[in-house]
Design a protein around this motif. Structure first.
Motif, PDB file in Angstrom:
ATOM      1  N   TYR A 206      42.818  36.154  38.538  1.00 42.84           N
ATOM      2  CA  TYR A 206      41.968  35.907  39.702  1.00 42.84           C
ATOM      3  C   TYR A 206      40.913  36.999  39.886  1.00 42.84           C
ATOM      4  O   TYR A 206      39.819  36.737  40.394  1.00 42.84           O
ATOM      5  CB  TYR A 206      42.823  35.749  40.964  1.00 42.84           C
ATOM      6  CG  TYR A 206      43.342  34.349  41.127  1.00 42.84           C
ATOM      7  CD1 TYR A 206      42.501  33.311  41.497  1.00 42.84           C
ATOM      8  CD2 TYR A 206      44.676  34.035  40.878  1.00 42.84           C
ATOM      9  CE1 TYR A 206      42.958  32.008  41.625  1.00 42.84           C
ATOM     10  CE2 TYR A 206      45.156  32.736  41.002  1.00 42.84           C
ATOM     11  CZ  TYR A 206      44.282  31.720  41.380  1.00 42.84           C
ATOM     12  OH  TYR A 206      44.737  30.431  41.492  1.00 42.84           O
ATOM     13  N   LYS A 207      41.212  38.207  39.443  1.00 39.60           N
ATOM     14  CA  LYS A 207      40.186  39.244  39.453  1.00 39.60           C
ATOM     15  C   LYS A 207      39.051  38.872  38.510  1.00 39.60           C
ATOM     16  O   LYS A 207      37.868  39.029  38.836  1.00 39.60           O
ATOM     17  CB  LYS A 207      40.791  40.592  39.055  1.00 39.60           C
ATOM     18  CG  LYS A 207      41.654  41.238  40.139  1.00 39.60           C
ATOM     19  CD  LYS A 207      42.183  42.591  39.673  1.00 39.60           C
ATOM     20  CE  LYS A 207      43.021  43.245  40.776  1.00 39.60           C
ATOM     21  NZ  LYS A 207      43.552  44.557  40.349  1.00 39.60           N
ATOM     22  N   ARG A 210      37.000  36.056  40.035  1.00 36.56           N
ATOM     23  CA  ARG A 210      36.045  36.501  41.056  1.00 36.56           C
ATOM     24  C   ARG A 210      34.791  37.093  40.408  1.00 36.56           C
ATOM     25  O   ARG A 210      33.676  36.903  40.900  1.00 36.56           O
ATOM     26  CB  ARG A 210      36.711  37.500  42.000  1.00 36.56           C
ATOM     27  CG  ARG A 210      37.687  36.854  42.983  1.00 36.56           C
ATOM     28  CD  ARG A 210      38.165  37.833  44.036  1.00 36.56           C
ATOM     29  NE  ARG A 210      39.152  38.765  43.528  1.00 36.56           N
ATOM     30  CZ  ARG A 210      40.463  38.535  43.520  1.00 36.56           C
ATOM     31  NH1 ARG A 210      40.935  37.375  43.985  1.00 36.56           N
ATOM     32  NH2 ARG A 210      41.313  39.434  43.071  1.00 36.56           N
ATOM     33  N   TRP A 213      32.677  34.149  39.276  1.00 34.66           N
ATOM     34  CA  TRP A 213      31.996  33.447  40.367  1.00 34.66           C
ATOM     35  C   TRP A 213      30.807  34.248  40.919  1.00 34.66           C
ATOM     36  O   TRP A 213      29.889  33.672  41.492  1.00 34.66           O
ATOM     37  CB  TRP A 213      32.989  33.124  41.479  1.00 34.66           C
ATOM     38  CG  TRP A 213      33.267  31.649  41.575  1.00 34.66           C
ATOM     39  CD1 TRP A 213      32.891  30.827  42.586  1.00 34.66           C
ATOM     40  CD2 TRP A 213      33.969  30.825  40.640  1.00 34.66           C
ATOM     41  NE1 TRP A 213      33.310  29.541  42.334  1.00 34.66           N
ATOM     42  CE2 TRP A 213      33.976  29.511  41.143  1.00 34.66           C
ATOM     43  CE3 TRP A 213      34.580  31.066  39.417  1.00 34.66           C
ATOM     44  CZ2 TRP A 213      34.570  28.444  40.482  1.00 34.66           C
ATOM     45  CZ3 TRP A 213      35.174  30.008  38.755  1.00 34.66           C
ATOM     46  CH2 TRP A 213      35.167  28.722  39.280  1.00 34.66           C
ATOM     47  N   ASN A 214      30.834  35.557  40.713  1.00 27.51           N
ATOM     48  CA  ASN A 214      29.735  36.399  41.209  1.00 27.51           C
ATOM     49  C   ASN A 214      28.682  36.700  40.154  1.00 27.51           C
ATOM     50  O   ASN A 214      27.662  37.331  40.455  1.00 27.51           O
ATOM     51  CB  ASN A 214      30.297  37.726  41.742  1.00 27.51           C
ATOM     52  CG  ASN A 214      31.103  37.541  43.014  1.00 27.51           C
ATOM     53  OD1 ASN A 214      30.767  36.704  43.847  1.00 27.51           O
ATOM     54  ND2 ASN A 214      32.179  38.303  43.162  1.00 27.51           N
TER      55      ASN A 214
END
Length: 540
Positions: A206-207, A210, A213-214
């Motif tokens: 999940y890191k 993220r 997604w950025n």
């Protein structure tokens, strides 16, 4: 307009790169392609671009891609406080080496040259990341899961690594764990507790998600891209939404897309799943750990049924399919594997409901889903439910014990037209080999479903006419009918031409087996003539 932040202002003879590199050689073919890519993005159109070897394709699409992704930073037309539109770019390649070149060399260089802030991320499939929760659970039950003590030791090594890694992917491991071990500890969509997971805040997947997604620029491989495209047809996705897709090595797109939009079921998949659940020889497996004896009996029965089905299909191939294994009608088989697979999945799911620990329960639920998913795929192949698909059977292994049931769509144009070219504003297809016949792009347009696009064809800046010679040896044996004679003839030609170049030669093979065989035959000759021989896979 700020010309320094344009393709010409960056790649041109007096651009930013030339100011950074003293030995920089401007290539007008590269700039022509960069301007064509920039124009396609600006006009929200597609582009097919063939660029010969040495053009510098990666910079030719990276520069306009980065400029598009950072355009919002320079957009002065927006009112104060108004959020500018975002352009996210996906760059998809076929080979790992090109991905590594982009993310490890080309993009960092441009990041240093350009006065822009942007982020680029190499996107890996979820299965490349370790799950901290699953790793801990596997360590707790390793004794009942693995028969090989070395695999138990490797779980311990993975625990040590997991406490120190900031990446959490296979690429950062100093050793390569066997699939039997990694499959038990990797991150898995069907085996994820999400925010309920006790390790959610530290979750390495999940890191990474993220960061993805950025990011402004995402570098992926074709396999991951088309896996995501297949998921989008079902309302899910792996990648965030994007506005520009650039396919490098685009000549491989049709093949990879067909694989991910088709069906494949193998005897190895079934064996692997059943052995994970219960191995009767070693008395190890997930169902042993949970003491689910009824499930263990079902697994044993399924093993015999699977052997019968794949044996029957192997015989069907021999009798009805010819050399290419093509299945032209629904095969008549008497063994039903899908139903007992589905029964096993339901049995495991029911048993999972009695498990109090959510972490242990989800492991069983994920196993149940894999059984059900395999049953669906098997029924789809046996029933030939994919309209417009071509079906075939492949066999392999020393005793031809491995059976693969394959299906690919005959044409993927309609799917790509509807799901890719009609939905994404700009798709760029580039490679050194895209045009055919009279230098036309009509074939790739038709095969991929590209109805409208700009076109560009730039030649290689290399002077092949003066610096290369094409030789076509006559009388070569047929490689299919006489492979041994053909290999000996190839070795003879290698000796001849390597001697002419005094050892300065690069020999390219399409078969690693033949590469290895020829290298062994030629080693003594190279040594006798004082030439160094470097062979892939062995070093020298």
């Amino acid at each position: 307009m700020n010309t320094t932040l344009s393709p010409a202002g960056i790649l041109g003879p007096h651009g930013r790169i030339s100011q950074k590199l003293k030995q920089y050689e401007h290539r007008h073919e590269q700039l022509a392609m960069a301007e064509a890519v920039a124009q396609a993005i600006d006009r929200r159109t597609h582009l097919i671009a063939e660029a010969g070897t040495g053009t510098g394709k990666s910079f030719a699409y990276l520069v306009p891609a980065i400029l598009a992704a950072t355009a919002r930073q320079r957009d002065e037309s927006k009112e104060p406080g108004e959020k500018p539109d975002r352009t996210r770019v996906v760059i998809s390649t076929h080979t790992i080496s090109l991905q590594e070149q982009l993310i490890g060399k080309d993009i960092p260089f441009l990041n240093a040259v350009l006065p822009l802030e942007f982020s680029a991320v190499l996107v890996k499939g979820r299965g490349n990341y370790v799950s901290l929760r699953r790793l801990k659970g596997t360590a707790d039950r390793a004794g009942s899961m693995f028969a090989d003590p070395r695999q138990v030791d490797q779980v311990g090594e993975l625990l040590k690594w997991a406490h120190s890694t900031s990446d959490g992917s296979l690429a950062s491991l100093s050793f390569r764990p066997p699939s039997e071990v990694w499959d038990e500890v990797r991150s898995d969509h069907g085996n994820c507790l999400g925010k309920k997971c006790p390790t959610y805040e530290d979750c390495l997947y999940y890191k990474a998600r993220r960061r993805i997604w950025n990011a402004d620029v995402l570098v992926v491989n074709h396999a991951l891209f088309f896996a995501d495209l297949a998921l989008r047809r079902e309302g899910a996705s792996v990648l965030p939404d994007y506005q520009v897709v650039i396919f490098d090595e685009a000549h491989t797109v049709e093949h990879v897309a067909s694989e991910h939009l088709g069906i494949k079921v193998t005897s190895g998949q079934v064996d692997y799943l059943l052995n994970k659940l219960y191995n009767s020889r070693s008395q190890k497996g997930l169902l042993v750990h949970h003491q689910f004896t009824q499930g263990q009996k079902l697994v044993v029965d399924l093993g015999y049924i699977a052997d019968d089905l794949f044996g029957e299909l192997r015989h069907y191939r021999d009798q009805h399919c010819g050399k290419n294994g093509r299945v032209r009608r629904i095969p008549e088989v008497t063994t039903d594997l899908a139903s007992p697979l589905r029964d096993l999945g339901r049995s495991i799911a029911t048993f999972a409901e009695s498990i109090q620990s959510e972490e242990n329960r989800i492991e069983l639920e994920a196993a149940a889903q894999r059984c059900l998913g395999l049953a669906v795929s098997l029924e789809s192949w046996l029933g030939q439910t994919l309209a417009g698909g071509v079906y075939w059977i492949e066999v392999g292994g020393r005793s031809l014990e491995r059976v693969e049931l394959c299906c690919s769509p005959v044409e993927i144009a309609s799917v790509l037209r509807d799901e890719l070219f009609s939905k994404v504003p700009t798709v760029v297809l580039t490679s050194a080999t895209l045009a055919v016949g009279g230098q036309s792009f009509d074939f790739i347009r038709r095969r991929l479903g590209v109805d409208h696009s700009a076109e560009l064809k730039v030649d290689s800046p290399f002077n092949f006419q003066e610096n290369a010679k094409l030789l076509l040896p006559a009388g070569m044996p047929d490689p299919t009918e006489s492979p041994f004679e053909y290999e000996n003839a190839v070795c003879d030609r290698i000796r001849k031409y390597v001697d002419q170049t005094q050892g300065r030669a690069f020999v390219l093979f399409t078969s690693f087996k033949m590469l290895d065989s020829c290298a062994r035959k030629l080693t003594d000759w190279f040594r006798q003539h004082g030439y160094s021989l470097y062979s892939q896979g062995e070093g020298t």
